[in-house]
Design a protein around this motif. Structure first.
Motif, mmCIF file in Angstrom:
data_model
loop_
_atom_site.group_PDB
_atom_site.id
_atom_site.type_symbol
_atom_site.label_atom_id
_atom_site.label_comp_id
_atom_site.label_asym_id
_atom_site.label_seq_id
_atom_site.Cartn_x
_atom_site.Cartn_y
_atom_site.Cartn_z
ATOM 1 N N UNK A 162 15.372 4.895 -3.115
ATOM 2 C CA UNK A 162 16.312 3.877 -2.631
ATOM 3 C C UNK A 162 17.452 3.634 -3.613
ATOM 4 N N UNK A 163 18.573 3.070 -3.125
ATOM 5 C CA UNK A 163 19.630 2.629 -4.042
ATOM 6 C C UNK A 163 19.054 1.636 -5.074
ATOM 7 N N UNK A 164 19.720 1.542 -6.221
ATOM 8 C CA UNK A 164 19.149 0.842 -7.381
ATOM 9 C C UNK A 164 18.690 -0.589 -7.094
ATOM 10 N N UNK A 165 19.503 -1.359 -6.391
ATOM 11 C CA UNK A 165 19.157 -2.772 -6.206
ATOM 12 C C UNK A 165 17.878 -2.916 -5.383
ATOM 13 N N UNK A 166 17.781 -2.172 -4.285
ATOM 14 C CA UNK A 166 16.603 -2.256 -3.411
ATOM 15 C C UNK A 166 15.378 -1.672 -4.109
ATOM 16 N N UNK A 167 15.570 -0.578 -4.819
ATOM 17 C CA UNK A 167 14.488 0.043 -5.567
ATOM 18 C C UNK A 167 13.902 -0.932 -6.592
ATOM 19 N N UNK A 168 14.768 -1.629 -7.298
ATOM 20 C CA UNK A 168 14.310 -2.599 -8.317
ATOM 21 C C UNK A 168 13.578 -3.762 -7.648
ATOM 22 N N UNK A 169 14.101 -4.218 -6.523
ATOM 23 C CA UNK A 169 13.439 -5.328 -5.816
ATOM 24 C C UNK A 169 12.032 -4.920 -5.369
ATOM 25 N N UNK A 218 7.254 5.012 -8.649
ATOM 26 C CA UNK A 218 8.482 5.558 -9.243
ATOM 27 C C UNK A 218 9.137 6.554 -8.284
ATOM 28 N N UNK A 219 8.340 7.444 -7.724
ATOM 29 C CA UNK A 219 8.913 8.442 -6.820
ATOM 30 C C UNK A 219 9.424 7.819 -5.520
ATOM 31 N N UNK A 241 -0.775 5.214 -9.191
ATOM 32 C CA UNK A 241 0.028 4.364 -8.315
ATOM 33 C C UNK A 241 1.416 4.090 -8.914
ATOM 34 N N UNK A 242 1.495 3.980 -10.238
ATOM 35 C CA UNK A 242 2.815 3.758 -10.843
ATOM 36 C C UNK A 242 3.715 4.982 -10.626
ATOM 37 N N UNK A 261 0.806 -1.231 0.000
ATOM 38 C CA UNK A 261 0.000 0.000 0.000
ATOM 39 C C UNK A 261 0.831 1.270 0.000
ATOM 40 N N UNK A 262 2.146 1.173 -0.050
ATOM 41 C CA UNK A 262 3.000 2.365 0.061
ATOM 42 C C UNK A 262 2.682 3.405 -1.018
ATOM 43 N N UNK A 263 2.271 2.938 -2.200
ATOM 44 C CA UNK A 263 1.911 3.882 -3.275
ATOM 45 C C UNK A 263 0.768 4.811 -2.869
#
Lengths: 189, 189
Positions: free
Chosen positions: A101-108, A95-96, A90-91, A68-70
């Motif tokens: 976050x750093x790339x790896x965590x953001x992608x996960x 994205x925002x 929500x997308x 639900x963070x979005x």
């Protein structure tokens, strides 16, 4: 890494101000999406091992914690209301916020949120089932509550839960029993 | 199984009425222990992989989701207040609440809660570190908040966080920087 991660965690405190329609059992105030997410994570670790011991419970918990963070940017959309524009809002939010976050965590986190939204894996299907079951058992325990306030009909509740029947028949049986008893009590139309 | 598990989950909704001293970032109301537990779970999945990739993250998340449930009966004890009787009250609460579950789940949850309380495994140590860090970064972001209301001193915050230095020096450095900046701003004595 630590600074941006902690900034992200503090930003997510805003989820505690997003109100849902449902109420915690026995309380007059509305529930917020952060405490709701906690309930679903608790439900997953309580029910998961018995309902399907093959589930990757770690992925289920991660999805539920994030799901639900979005709403921090996009708001909570009542599940029986018009859903127009919800996906785009929500997308942009994902994205925002995950983008902090750093790339790896953001992608996960983005992948986990997309997996939850698509609902196509066993883990996402189970997570979505819990998200549907929880307000039903809360509204039942609260003698109608947001069902009555929003003129919700029994067919609406059952139709939106129908996807649960195939993978989780015992959960669906519980929902049907709760809906039948709520109908009889006048808590659902 | 399903009935008793769902009763347990509904019982745990009461954690949403347990108030802590801290406040969500930017909000005037107090935080409840359910939404606090969600924040810690989010922090664990955000920071865990970078801080210690060998951690069993599933066990960390389970511990954090469960760690405050005993407060439903025992109440929240402010970490800078007298702790007399806390352990007994909390054990009785755990017996009653986890005792609502079927034996296997009840035993698992009791063991996870004891592991968190003892803090002796890497997973429990990390979970306890997050439980200590979160109110510090919240109070800092809230310009003092519950520190000012409760006359908390910088030495108290640092003493209670000292166990973090050994296993998580980067986290401890962040805490020391936050405490130093709070002292300078007058948010801590």
């Amino acid at each position: 890494m630590l600074d941006s991660a902690l900034q992200f965690i503090l930003e997510c405190d805003k989820l505690k101000a997003i109100e849902r329609r449902s109420r915690p059992v026995g309380m007059s105030r509305r529930e917020n999406s952060a405490e709701h997410s906690w309930s679903l994570a608790l439900a997953a670790m309580t029910l998961g091992p018995a309902i399907d011991p093959t589930l990757d419970l770690l992925r289920v918990l991660k999805m539920l914690i994030l799901h639900d963070i979005v709403e921090i940017d996009a708001g909570d959309t009542f599940c029986y209301a018009d859903q127009t524009g919800k996906a785009e809002r929500e997308q942009a939010a994902a994205d925002r916020i995950f983008g902090m976050l750093p790339a790896e965590r953001s992608a996960e986190f983005m992948a986990l949120w997309h997996e939850f939204e698509a609902g196509n894996t066993p883990e996402a299907s189970f997570a979505n089932a819990l998200d549907r079951v929880m307000p039903i058992i809360q509204n039942h325990a609260n003698q109608g509550a947001s069902w009555l306030e929003n003129d919700v009909r029994a067919e609406q509740v059952l139709a939106r839960a129908e996807f649960i029947r195939g993978p989780y028949p015992a959960l669906m049986a519980h929902i049907e029993a709760a809906v039948a008893s709520a109908l009889e009590a006048g808590w659902l139309k």
